[in-house]
Design an enzyme around this catalytic site. Sequence first.
Site, PDB file in Angstrom:
ATOM      1  N   ASN A  69     -32.668 -50.503 -17.183  1.00 15.25           N
ATOM      2  CA  ASN A  69     -31.958 -51.763 -16.630  1.00 15.25           C
ATOM      3  C   ASN A  69     -31.661 -52.532 -17.893  1.00 15.25           C
ATOM      4  O   ASN A  69     -32.292 -52.595 -18.906  1.00 15.25           O
ATOM      5  CB  ASN A  69     -32.677 -52.284 -15.643  1.00 15.25           C
ATOM      6  CG  ASN A  69     -34.011 -53.252 -16.397  1.00 15.25           C
ATOM      7  OD1 ASN A  69     -33.360 -54.549 -16.488  1.00 15.25           O
ATOM      8  ND2 ASN A  69     -35.137 -52.775 -16.381  1.00 15.25           N
ATOM      9  N   LEU A  73     -32.792 -61.025 -17.273  1.00 12.97           N
ATOM     10  CA  LEU A  73     -33.608 -62.078 -16.975  1.00 12.97           C
ATOM     11  C   LEU A  73     -32.948 -62.951 -16.144  1.00 12.97           C
ATOM     12  O   LEU A  73     -32.773 -64.559 -16.179  1.00 12.97           O
ATOM     13  CB  LEU A  73     -34.189 -62.963 -17.997  1.00 12.97           C
ATOM     14  CG  LEU A  73     -35.376 -62.207 -18.973  1.00 12.97           C
ATOM     15  CD1 LEU A  73     -35.710 -63.105 -19.952  1.00 12.97           C
ATOM     16  CD2 LEU A  73     -36.472 -62.024 -18.045  1.00 12.97           C
ATOM     17  N   ASN A 100     -44.358 -65.095 -13.467  1.00 18.58           N
ATOM     18  CA  ASN A 100     -43.971 -64.605 -14.879  1.00 18.58           C
ATOM     19  C   ASN A 100     -42.753 -65.322 -15.559  1.00 18.58           C
ATOM     20  O   ASN A 100     -42.089 -65.830 -14.794  1.00 18.58           O
ATOM     21  CB  ASN A 100     -43.291 -63.084 -14.401  1.00 18.58           C
ATOM     22  CG  ASN A 100     -42.730 -62.522 -15.707  1.00 18.58           C
ATOM     23  OD1 ASN A 100     -41.696 -62.628 -16.364  1.00 18.58           O
ATOM     24  ND2 ASN A 100     -43.647 -61.455 -15.886  1.00 18.58           N
ATOM     25  N   ASN A 128     -43.997 -63.056 -20.405  1.00 20.46           N
ATOM     26  CA  ASN A 128     -43.384 -62.059 -21.109  1.00 20.46           C
ATOM     27  C   ASN A 128     -42.614 -62.310 -22.499  1.00 20.46           C
ATOM     28  O   ASN A 128     -41.953 -63.184 -22.787  1.00 20.46           O
ATOM     29  CB  ASN A 128     -42.272 -62.039 -20.089  1.00 20.46           C
ATOM     30  CG  ASN A 128     -41.047 -60.574 -20.412  1.00 20.46           C
ATOM     31  OD1 ASN A 128     -41.500 -60.108 -21.321  1.00 20.46           O
ATOM     32  ND2 ASN A 128     -40.114 -60.480 -19.686  1.00 20.46           N
ATOM     33  N   CYS A 131     -39.042 -58.787 -23.374  1.00 24.69           N
ATOM     34  CA  CYS A 131     -37.965 -58.360 -22.543  1.00 24.69           C
ATOM     35  C   CYS A 131     -36.857 -57.587 -23.535  1.00 24.69           C
ATOM     36  O   CYS A 131     -36.538 -58.306 -24.414  1.00 24.69           O
ATOM     37  CB  CYS A 131     -37.249 -59.594 -21.992  1.00 24.69           C
ATOM     38  SG  CYS A 131     -35.718 -59.001 -21.093  1.00 24.69           S
ATOM     39  N   LYS A 166     -47.614 -60.457 -21.506  1.00 26.12           N
ATOM     40  CA  LYS A 166     -46.893 -59.273 -21.204  1.00 26.12           C
ATOM     41  C   LYS A 166     -46.141 -58.657 -22.317  1.00 26.12           C
ATOM     42  O   LYS A 166     -45.644 -58.995 -23.188  1.00 26.12           O
ATOM     43  CB  LYS A 166     -46.054 -59.173 -20.154  1.00 26.12           C
ATOM     44  CG  LYS A 166     -45.384 -57.950 -19.774  1.00 26.12           C
ATOM     45  CD  LYS A 166     -44.630 -58.151 -18.432  1.00 26.12           C
ATOM     46  CE  LYS A 166     -43.927 -56.611 -18.115  1.00 26.12           C
ATOM     47  NZ  LYS A 166     -43.142 -56.905 -16.771  1.00 26.12           N
ATOM     48  N   THR A 194     -40.637 -52.329 -20.563  1.00 26.55           N
ATOM     49  CA  THR A 194     -39.816 -51.235 -20.568  1.00 26.55           C
ATOM     50  C   THR A 194     -39.488 -50.720 -22.244  1.00 26.55           C
ATOM     51  O   THR A 194     -39.707 -51.436 -22.992  1.00 26.55           O
ATOM     52  CB  THR A 194     -38.478 -51.364 -20.160  1.00 26.55           C
ATOM     53  OG1 THR A 194     -37.895 -52.505 -20.448  1.00 26.55           O
ATOM     54  CG2 THR A 194     -38.465 -51.625 -18.510  1.00 26.55           C
ATOM     55  N   GLY A 244     -46.339 -48.992 -15.919  1.00 26.43           N
ATOM     56  CA  GLY A 244     -45.498 -48.241 -16.527  1.00 26.43           C
ATOM     57  C   GLY A 244     -45.417 -46.851 -15.889  1.00 26.43           C
ATOM     58  O   GLY A 244     -46.219 -45.957 -15.991  1.00 26.43           O
ATOM     59  N   GLY A 266     -43.599 -51.105 -10.713  1.00 24.75           N
ATOM     60  CA  GLY A 266     -42.342 -51.651 -11.057  1.00 24.75           C
ATOM     61  C   GLY A 266     -41.279 -50.845 -10.309  1.00 24.75           C
ATOM     62  O   GLY A 266     -40.925 -51.048  -9.187  1.00 24.75           O
TER      63      GLY A 266
END
Lengths: 301, 251
Positions: A69, A73, A100, A128, A131, A166, A194, A244, A266
Amino acid sequence: MGRLSVELCGLPLDNPVIPASGTFGFGYEFAEWYDINCLGTFSFKGTTREARFGNPTPRIAECPSGMINAVGLQNPGVDRVIAEELPKLKRVFHKPVMANVSGFSLQEYQETCALLDQEEQVGWLEVNISCPNVHGGGMSFGTDPAAAAEVTRAVKAVTHKPVIMKLSPNVTDIAAIAKACEDAGADAVSLINTLQGMRIDLRTRRPVLQNVTGGVSGPAVFPVALRMVWQVSRAVRIPVVGMGGISSPEDVLEMMMAGASAVEVGAANLTDPLACRKIIGGLPAAMDRYGIENLRELINR
Amino acid sequence: MKETLLTITGNIPLTANVYRLSLRGEGLELHRPGQFVNIALAGRFLRRPISVFDQEGEELRLIYKTVGAGTDQLSRMRTGEKLNVLTGLGNGYDLSRAGEAPLLLGGGAGVPPLYLLARELLKAGKTVHAVLGFNTEAEVFGEADFRALGCEVTVVTADGSHGRKGFVTDAFPENYSYFFTCGPEPMLRAVYRTAKTDGQFSFEERMGCGFGACMGCSCRVKDPEHPGEIRYKRICREGPVLEKGEILWDA
């Protein structure tokens, strides 16, 4: 206490299963599929100071045993999250939720976290710094131990609730980043976000994603995530939230055996809206098969 | 919205790469024409979103085009095999604005969702004119189905090998009260420019989940209530059908 109950930074969880940010919206979409109060908690859609539309479409590609993906955000900004999304969330979810937060500067992380820290519904702040799909922010904080520590200190200085950093897997030594966060005052770390990847459309000879690259998730990344959770669990004393590619009760057990105190799920939510309920429902039988009396006995680092 | 297990009762080719898939099972939960279903396929991580051609009780018919490995795999599935399907997804067409003589404009793989729409409009006593566009005669499907419903049907092909030569925009009738359309984006843009009335457009986008969770299929729209303001919609959730007045074409 039930067989499944655990705790995370002093807050009890009925079970360790937490839908991961970006795969569960603000909860109410999933409340149409099942009563989401069966969850331990969930991490809501990544929130930034200002509203973001995200990247141009296509933002989604498939890969073997997973997906990529590049949403970027998309969110309505923290003010509208507090004014509009949290009240809707409250109607369907009656436990503390994990907020988050993403940002593009220390100040932005601080402002967003400080606002969400004051919300009664928020139990934890998951920050986070990983990202892969935004430019000039996000992951760049999570790929350098000093920068990760700076974000941690900045957020801790303006908040009272537990702060979970994260982490990005797109680094050489994730344990060093985790250690830097711990030393800077983080209450826990969650991993992995990811992995960077891409696909090319054979017919057009162009990348499938408009953003060219995106973040790979799904069962394909599970062994990588497990290895990183193992390494981080041995490098820090604070709790580790493992994620994950988790898609079954057995994956939850494996992740906890690697050192996770709780787990996030997720991509599985996106292919099966009932995934988390099925995983929670299947945990007791899976525990019986492997002689596990209660999940707390697995958390032994 | 519901997760359900459906049994294949037929899966036959209509053209070289368009198939009609018949399914049977409980819990279809379809409320409006233009909604879609999302099909899980063995060994494929993401589901495949497919629009609904027809539904009656526990019988569901889908028409899909094979465009890649997933739909190829689907085309090889046989009667009796089962599919895990999320049903009742998307907003579907709003029939209340159709007026007395609605026009339906479908292009290629965009034709199927107009069938159930035509049936419902006819049931409501409307006079329905369907314009169905294809590249060439070998790709034409659905013409007899729409005629059997009682629609006036005009078929156009880009090369003139069947029906009238041209595009759907060359076959607009003189009078129509409203329009509903589905097809490839260049066709939708042409319809947008040509149509004289209001109407509804059904869009396609690559989806992650199909039910509003992943934000993979978001698009920008105008807010008719607040001129000048831009909002977003998820094609899978607040779409796939958008009103003409809210559409913002990407440059």
